[in-house]
Scaffold this active site. Structure first.
Site, mmCIF file in Angstrom:
data_model
loop_
_atom_site.group_PDB
_atom_site.id
_atom_site.type_symbol
_atom_site.label_atom_id
_atom_site.label_comp_id
_atom_site.label_asym_id
_atom_site.label_seq_id
_atom_site.Cartn_x
_atom_site.Cartn_y
_atom_site.Cartn_z
ATOM 1 N N SER A 255 38.743 32.411 33.517
ATOM 2 C CA SER A 255 38.709 33.740 33.685
ATOM 3 C C SER A 255 40.283 34.238 33.424
ATOM 4 O O SER A 255 41.156 33.092 33.037
ATOM 5 C CB SER A 255 38.685 34.058 35.018
ATOM 6 O OG SER A 255 39.616 33.731 36.054
ATOM 7 N N LYS A 256 40.803 35.239 33.479
ATOM 8 C CA LYS A 256 42.068 35.703 33.116
ATOM 9 C C LYS A 256 43.213 35.032 33.904
ATOM 10 O O LYS A 256 44.394 34.702 33.717
ATOM 11 C CB LYS A 256 42.325 37.144 33.568
ATOM 12 C CG LYS A 256 41.668 38.006 32.272
ATOM 13 C CD LYS A 256 41.985 39.591 32.475
ATOM 14 C CE LYS A 256 40.969 40.504 31.910
ATOM 15 N NZ LYS A 256 40.344 41.331 32.741
#
Ligand code: GLU
Length: 488
Positions: A255-256
């Site tokens: 994820s980010k």
């Protein structure tokens, strides 16, 4: 039967590493089987839909070099390939399931039922708090009458109350799912006439004659209910393959938090599409022994579901960077100059004209070996075009030297440059070496302050070439400025 696979994104977000890997594996599989790769837009979630995400999909795929045999933009025998344009098909088949007793009208409007439906639609588990099947026991004739009279309703699938649903996954083997563990009676058709993911996905895969479904493992909990639908319709079930997740270095879903995930970001940073494709193709798959670098063609030739890993893949940003460097260095100087130009223009250092191109021709051989990303080029070359930023004394002074000593070394360097020029590499380098020896100092102690004074950075191209790029005169002005600063 020839192989037909599809990539079926919901345009509710940007294309990211995980989704591109799913697309890539489908694409490689299709090509390895001389089959077709089909693009379909699953745009039934109208609240999160954005046309910008559709544009992003096309732009990303074009950049990566994927092409599709059928799709929303090019049509094909199963057109349209956009679910919002196929509503009447879904409505007809939902009603068929009601008619043959596999689905029922539901008139409930309670919040909990809706929350559960939302979770199911997004491929999530309802956590056991499912719809309490209130309308399942309504008299079908009466329910039909209420629906026909226009009373708001949804259509729900009747999940069997006992038994198990079994399917074979090409990668994971036989999977058994107790029917009581399936979301109780998920919505197939919403009250606004839109299908849910489950209904549209199954109907489209059937009518588009999809032979193999390769999709992310997070969809696996939806598969048993899809199997029940295929059976209810009396349709053949495509072969299924759920792909292991892509994780970050901490073992959580990528994820980010881990870094860039949107393909856009990698593109902006100056990754080459070949590097990204090559690296992403290796996430959970192997091709030949002892080989890292593969073209898209080679990947397609060597792809096999048998060589997929069951275990999740870990995304390694450093490895990707390595691939990028490899691909940068595989480019010819001319190719690289053309690739770098937009980055130079974007940084407002050059214009894409004859002068700009002449400059890049000179600059590329100097920086090619040092580039990690294309966006390094403006950073490495800014000193040619812009005044260098103010430096702190510590940045100029080598270890074990002081300000006065460094100023002296800089003035000596200036003399050498003026005396010998930088056109002949060997000559100027030899002169610096001799001088350093004569002064009893390290060569680096002369070169380091000179590089900082002239380019303002440690990551410039080789020093004498850098000086050649700006010219000795300008270099001397910068040396004088640094000396003045050190003498203050
Ligand atoms: N629309 C789904 C997605 O966004 C497709 C899942 C599937 O491949 O069945 O990923």
């Amino acid at each position: 039967m020839s192989v037909r696979v599809r990539y079926a994104p919901s345009p509710t977000g940007l294309q990211h590493i995980g989704s591109v890997r799913t697309a890539l594996f489908n694409y490689l599989f299709a090509r390895s089987q001389q089959g077709k790769f089909i693009l379909r837009l699953e745009d039934t979630d109208r609240t999160r839909f954005s046309e910008a995400y559709v544009e992003n999909l096309y732009a990303t795929f074009k950049w990566l070099g994927f092409y599709w045999a059928e799709g929303p933009d090019i049509g094909g025998p199963s057109a349209p390939y956009i679910q919002s344009e196929r509503l009447s098909l879904y409505q007809r088949y939902a009603q068929e399931l009601v008619a043959n007793g596999h689905a029922y009208y539901c008139f409930c409007a309670d919040k909990r039922a809706q929350q559960n439906d939302q979770a199911s639609e997004e491929g999530e588990d309802s956590g056991g708090f499912g719809y309490p099947r209130t309308c399942r026991s309504l008299d079908p004739v009466e329910a039909q009458r209420r629906a026909d009279s226009g009373e708001p309703c949804v259509i729900r699938l009747k999940i069997p109350l006992d038994g198990t649903t079994v399917f074979d996954d090409l990668l994971l083997g036989t999977i058994e799912w107790k029917n009581v563990d399936i979301n109780p009676d998920p919505v197939l058709l919403k009250s606004d006439g839109f299908p849910t993911y489950h209904l549209a996905n199954v109907i489209d895969d059937h009518f588009m004659e999809i032979t193999h479904i390769l999709r992310a493992q997070e969809w696996i909990s939806s598969t048993p209910l899809h199997i029940l639908m295929y059976k209810a319709f009396g349709w053949d079930i495509p072969k299924l393959c759920h792909l292991p997740m892509v994780l970050g270095s901490d073992g959580h879903k990528l994820s980010k938090r881990h870094g860039a995930t949107a393909v856009n970001e990698f593109r902006k940073k100056g990754y080459l599409p070949e590097a990204l494709v090559n690296y992403v193709a290796l996430l959970g798959a192997s091709y030949k022994d002892g080989q890292d670098i593969y073209s898209l063609e080679e990947l397609a030739e060597n792809f096999s579901i048998k060589h997929l890993n069951k275990a999740p893949a870990v995304f390694d940003y450093v490895k990707l960077e390595w691939f990028n460097g490899q691909y940068i260095r595989m480019k010819t100087d001319d190719e690289l100059a053309a690739l770098l130009m937009p980055f130079m223009v974007e940084a407002e250092l050059l214009a894409d004209n004859d002068d700009g191109r002449i400059f890049m021709k000179k600059a590329v051989p100097l920086i090619k070996e040092r580039l990690k990303y294309l966006s390094d080029a403006p950073l490495m070359l800014a000193f040619v075009f812009k005044d260098i930023p103010a430096l702190a004394n510590e940045e100029l002074i080598p270890k074990k030297q002081d300000a006065a000593g460094t100023a002296k070394l800089l003035l000596t360097a200036k003399e050498l440059l003026l005396a010998h020029g930088v056109a002949e590499h060997d000559v100027i380098e030899h002169a610096f070496r001799e001088k350093a020896e004569a002064l009893g100092c390290k060569l680096g102690d002369m070169l380091m302050p000179l590089r900082m004074a002239v380019t303002g950075t440690k990551i410039s191209p080789p020093l004498f070439e850098s000086i050649a790029l700006i010219g000795i005169e300008k270099a001397c002005v910068r040396i004088d400025a640094a000396v003045r600063q050190l003498q203050q």
